[in-house]
Enzyme design. Structure first.
Site, PDB file in Angstrom:
ATOM      1  N   HIS A 122       6.141   4.611  11.514  1.00 21.35           N
ATOM      2  CA  HIS A 122       7.419   3.939  10.533  1.00 21.35           C
ATOM      3  C   HIS A 122       7.839   5.511  11.238  1.00 21.35           C
ATOM      4  CE1 HIS A 122       5.193   3.513   6.760  1.00 21.35           C
ATOM      5  NE2 HIS A 122       5.037   2.137   7.700  1.00 21.35           N
ATOM      6  N   CYS A 153      29.211   7.734  15.169  1.00 23.24           N
ATOM      7  CA  CYS A 153      28.671   7.811  16.666  1.00 23.24           C
ATOM      8  C   CYS A 153      29.888   8.296  16.900  1.00 23.24           C
ATOM      9  CB  CYS A 153      28.634   6.251  17.133  1.00 23.24           C
ATOM     10  SG  CYS A 153      28.482   5.940  19.177  1.00 23.24           S
ATOM     11  N   CYS A 156      30.737   4.413  19.323  1.00 23.84           N
ATOM     12  CA  CYS A 156      31.724   3.677  18.442  1.00 23.84           C
ATOM     13  C   CYS A 156      32.152   3.699  16.739  1.00 23.84           C
ATOM     14  CB  CYS A 156      30.933   2.394  18.768  1.00 23.84           C
ATOM     15  SG  CYS A 156      30.367   2.148  18.318  1.00 23.84           S
TER      16      CYS A 156
HETATM   17  C1  BJW Z   1      -4.070  14.884   0.712  1.00 27.54           C
HETATM   18  C2  BJW Z   1      -3.716  15.974   1.067  1.00 27.54           C
HETATM   19  C3  BJW Z   1      -4.271  16.924   2.000  1.00 27.54           C
HETATM   20  C4  BJW Z   1      -1.820  14.794  -0.525  1.00 27.54           C
HETATM   21  N1  BJW Z   1      -5.539  16.766   2.490  1.00 27.54           N
HETATM   22  N2  BJW Z   1      -4.831  14.477   1.332  1.00 27.54           N
HETATM   23  C5  BJW Z   1       3.267  -6.652  -1.664  1.00 27.54           C
HETATM   24  C6  BJW Z   1       2.207  -6.628  -1.003  1.00 27.54           C
HETATM   25  C7  BJW Z   1       2.925  -6.459   0.568  1.00 27.54           C
HETATM   26  C8  BJW Z   1       3.875  -6.035   0.544  1.00 27.54           C
HETATM   27  C9  BJW Z   1       4.951  -5.642   0.432  1.00 27.54           C
HETATM   28  C10 BJW Z   1       4.412  -5.860  -1.287  1.00 27.54           C
HETATM   29  N3  BJW Z   1       5.913  -5.799  -1.938  1.00 27.54           N
HETATM   30  C11 BJW Z   1       7.223  -5.184  -1.133  1.00 27.54           C
HETATM   31  C12 BJW Z   1       6.347  -4.804  -0.020  1.00 27.54           C
HETATM   32  C13 BJW Z   1       6.776  -4.436   1.174  1.00 27.54           C
HETATM   33  C14 BJW Z   1       6.741  -3.014   1.252  1.00 27.54           C
HETATM   34  C15 BJW Z   1       5.419  -2.585   0.896  1.00 27.54           C
HETATM   35  O1  BJW Z   1       4.250  -1.917   0.951  1.00 27.54           O
HETATM   36  N4  BJW Z   1       5.704  -1.818  -0.481  1.00 27.54           N
HETATM   37  C16 BJW Z   1       4.777  -0.679  -1.482  1.00 27.54           C
HETATM   38  C17 BJW Z   1       5.558  -0.045  -1.487  1.00 27.54           C
HETATM   39  C18 BJW Z   1       4.382  -2.352  -2.540  1.00 27.54           C
HETATM   40  N5  BJW Z   1       6.904  -2.931   3.019  1.00 27.54           N
HETATM   41  C19 BJW Z   1       7.583  -2.898   3.711  1.00 27.54           C
HETATM   42  O2  BJW Z   1       8.766  -2.763   3.243  1.00 27.54           O
HETATM   43  C20 BJW Z   1       7.109  -2.630   4.987  1.00 27.54           C
HETATM   44  N6  BJW Z   1       8.404  -3.455   6.065  1.00 27.54           N
HETATM   45  C21 BJW Z   1       7.978  -4.933   5.755  1.00 27.54           C
HETATM   46  O3  BJW Z   1       6.623  -5.180   5.347  1.00 27.54           O
HETATM   47  O4  BJW Z   1       8.659  -5.192   6.456  1.00 27.54           O
HETATM   48  C22 BJW Z   1       8.299  -7.052   6.749  1.00 27.54           C
HETATM   49  C23 BJW Z   1       9.771  -7.409   6.150  1.00 27.54           C
HETATM   50  C24 BJW Z   1      10.393  -7.763   6.794  1.00 27.54           C
HETATM   51  C25 BJW Z   1      11.716  -7.665   6.184  1.00 27.54           C
HETATM   52  C26 BJW Z   1      11.904  -8.272   4.920  1.00 27.54           C
HETATM   53  C27 BJW Z   1      10.109  -8.495   4.188  1.00 27.54           C
HETATM   54  C28 BJW Z   1       9.081  -7.401   4.453  1.00 27.54           C
HETATM   55  C29 BJW Z   1       7.892  -1.472   5.521  1.00 27.54           C
HETATM   56  C30 BJW Z   1       7.676   0.318   4.865  1.00 27.54           C
HETATM   57  C31 BJW Z   1       7.839   1.215   5.418  1.00 27.54           C
HETATM   58  C32 BJW Z   1       7.653   2.417   4.787  1.00 27.54           C
HETATM   59  N7  BJW Z   1       8.572   3.403   4.652  1.00 27.54           N
HETATM   60  C33 BJW Z   1       8.621   4.743   4.057  1.00 27.54           C
HETATM   61  C34 BJW Z   1      10.181   5.358   4.399  1.00 27.54           C
HETATM   62  C35 BJW Z   1       9.350   6.244   5.405  1.00 27.54           C
HETATM   63  C36 BJW Z   1      10.762   6.983   5.867  1.00 27.54           C
HETATM   64  C37 BJW Z   1      11.060   8.239   5.621  1.00 27.54           C
HETATM   65  O5  BJW Z   1      10.074   9.523   6.154  1.00 27.54           O
HETATM   66  O6  BJW Z   1      11.874   8.415   4.687  1.00 27.54           O
HETATM   67  O7  BJW Z   1       7.233   5.451   4.768  1.00 27.54           O
HETATM   68  S1  BJW Z   1       8.093   4.924   2.554  1.00 27.54           S
HETATM   69  C38 BJW Z   1       6.543   6.286   2.563  1.00 27.54           C
HETATM   70  O8  BJW Z   1       5.635   6.026   2.167  1.00 27.54           O
HETATM   71  C39 BJW Z   1       7.001   6.628   4.107  1.00 27.54           C
HETATM   72  C40 BJW Z   1       4.970   7.018   4.402  1.00 27.54           C
HETATM   73  O9  BJW Z   1       4.906   6.759   5.889  1.00 27.54           O
HETATM   74  C41 BJW Z   1       4.836   5.602   3.324  1.00 27.54           C
HETATM   75  C42 BJW Z   1       3.253   6.079   3.218  1.00 27.54           C
HETATM   76  O10 BJW Z   1       3.209   6.935   2.451  1.00 27.54           O
HETATM   77  P1  BJW Z   1       1.139   8.384   2.847  1.00 27.54           P
HETATM   78  O11 BJW Z   1       2.238   8.656   3.969  1.00 27.54           O
HETATM   79  O12 BJW Z   1       0.612   7.075   1.683  1.00 27.54           O
HETATM   80  O13 BJW Z   1       2.196   9.087   1.360  1.00 27.54           O
HETATM   81  P2  BJW Z   1       1.905   9.407  -0.107  1.00 27.54           P
HETATM   82  O14 BJW Z   1       3.168  10.131  -0.921  1.00 27.54           O
HETATM   83  O15 BJW Z   1       2.295   8.170  -0.868  1.00 27.54           O
HETATM   84  O16 BJW Z   1       0.679   9.859  -0.591  1.00 27.54           O
HETATM   85  C43 BJW Z   1       0.054  11.018   0.351  1.00 27.54           C
HETATM   86  C44 BJW Z   1      -1.676  10.923   0.119  1.00 27.54           C
HETATM   87  O17 BJW Z   1      -2.119  12.294   0.272  1.00 27.54           O
HETATM   88  C45 BJW Z   1      -1.812  10.542  -1.875  1.00 27.54           C
HETATM   89  O18 BJW Z   1      -3.050  10.177  -1.297  1.00 27.54           O
HETATM   90  C46 BJW Z   1      -2.511  12.001  -1.590  1.00 27.54           C
HETATM   91  O19 BJW Z   1      -3.423  12.111  -2.888  1.00 27.54           O
HETATM   92  C47 BJW Z   1      -3.083  12.855  -0.557  1.00 27.54           C
HETATM   93  N8  BJW Z   1      -3.228  14.538   0.533  1.00 27.54           N
HETATM   94  N9  BJW Z   1      -2.670  16.171  -0.048  1.00 27.54           N
HETATM   95  C48 BJW Z   1      -5.278  15.077   2.194  1.00 27.54           C
HETATM   96  N10 BJW Z   1      -4.053  18.625   1.538  1.00 27.54           N
HETATM   97 ZN    ZN Z   2      27.406   3.487  18.590  1.00 24.35          ZN
END
Ligand code: BJW
Ligand code: ZN
Length: 257
Positions: A122, A153, A156
């Site tokens: 990501h 920028c 640009c």
């Molecule tokens: C601990 C702990 C400790 C806490 N020890 N554990 C249906 C099916 C399939 C896909 C989709 C769908 N509907 C929509 C989509 C697409 C969408 C998606 O998946 N949406 C879902 C939410 C449904 N995906 C996308 O859009 C992706 N792109 C894509 O599909 O491209 C194709 C496409 C192109 C053109 C048009 C359409 C499609 C891109 C996804 C980008 C995600 N971006 C983010 C933000 C990044 C930027 C930023 O930081 O601001 O990435 S969202 C956010 O979630 C971030 C993370 O990397 C990501 C995952 O979250 P993560 O890391 O799992 O965190 P949490 O908070 O959810 O969980 C933390 C966990 O830790 C918990 O379980 C706790 O219990 C645990 N925990 N303390 C151990 N001490």
């Molecule tokens: Zn530029």
């Protein structure tokens, strides 16, 4: 208190025999460094709707609001250090022929801890670029933000955005393909600190399992991945991973002697 290898004999046996190990990480790995997760009770999405901040549409509607949110998060990340979970993973790497950390995190803490083979699915919040000319923007440029004005920028006048993946955007070129190849080869995949709800990233541990990997998850609670894993270890990554690394190191050293 039972030793890690007594509580998780299958995982330690699999790791001891493994040549290819893949680790899939999420925000929970950095939680103990003091970086908020997204979906937990105190998580970032409790205060903001993802669609309001983490999409191109939101950015184009209110670039100064989105830039200010990332500036705030960058400031937090700059202050934070890798925790025992990041360090334990870096220490685990040399024991295997191939070891990759496939991370959804954008905070650079795996690299700071010394992990060499890190795939950022990501992107990185520490890099920024112009949406028009694609030139990378220095942090200094971003800090020259005037109240309520979007940062542009210097070359640009295009808007500057963080090099992260927003909803609806593709993952960085080659990152998902490389990660897919790695998980298909993996003997063991550890999924750590992720809710596994964001696709396509969340497909990777499932693909690993389909290709024969032993799939273990470490999380403070069950996740969307739990029904598919061989083993869930409930607890904090920063407490479990140092024990896991110590157990693997001890077993591999004993086998080699
Ligand atoms: C601990 C702990 C400790 C806490 N020890 N554990 C249906 C099916 C399939 C896909 C989709 C769908 N509907 C929509 C989509 C697409 C969408 C998606 O998946 N949406 C879902 C939410 C449904 N995906 C996308 O859009 C992706 N792109 C894509 O599909 O491209 C194709 C496409 C192109 C053109 C048009 C359409 C499609 C891109 C996804 C980008 C995600 N971006 C983010 C933000 C990044 C930027 C930023 O930081 O601001 O990435 S969202 C956010 O979630 C971030 C993370 O990397 C990501 C995952 O979250 P993560 O890391 O799992 O965190 P949490 O908070 O959810 O969980 C933390 C966990 O830790 C918990 O379980 C706790 O219990 C645990 N925990 N303390 C151990 N001490
Ligand atoms: Zn530029």
């Amino acid at each position: 208190m039972a030793r890690f290898e007594d509580k998780h004999p299958e995982l330690i046996a699999r790791l001891t025999q493994a040549a290819h190990v893949a680790v899939f990480t999420g925000a929970g790995v950095s939680a103990e460094s003091g970086i908020p997760t997204f979906r937990d009770e105190e998580g970032l999405w409790q205060k903001y709707e993802p669609q309001e901040l983490a999409t191109m549409e939101a950015f184009l509607n209110q670039p100064e609001v989105v830039q200010a949110w990332y500036k705030h998060r960058r400031a937090i990340i700059h202050e934070k250090k890798p925790n025992p979970a990041h360090h334990a993973l870096a220490q685990l790497e040399p024991f295997f022929q191939e070891f990759a950390v496939i991370t959804q995190n954008v905070d650079n803490l795996h690299q700071e801890a010394g992990s060499k083979n890190v795939i950022e699915l990501h992107g990185s919040i520490l890099r920024n670029y112009c949406v028009d000319c694609k030139q990378e923007a220095a942090e200094q440029t971003l800090n020259q933000m005037a109240e309520g004005q979007p940062v542009q920028c210097p070359k640009c006048k295009g808007l500057i955005r963080p090099d992260v993946v927003w909803f609806g955007e593709s993952l960085p070129q080659g990152a998902f393909e490389k990660a897919s190849q790695i998980v298909c080869q993996a003997d063991v995949l550890l999924s750590i600190g992720t809710s596994a709800v964001v696709f396509p990233a969340a497909q990777l541990p499932i693909t690993a399992k389909e290709h024969g990997a032993y799939l273990a998850e470490i999380n403070i609670e069950r996740s969307d991945l739990s029904p598919f894993v061989d083993e869930t270890i409930l607890g904090k990554a920063g407490e479990i991973l140092p024990d896991l690394t110590a157990a693997v190191s001890k077993r591999i050293s004993a086998t080699n002697n």
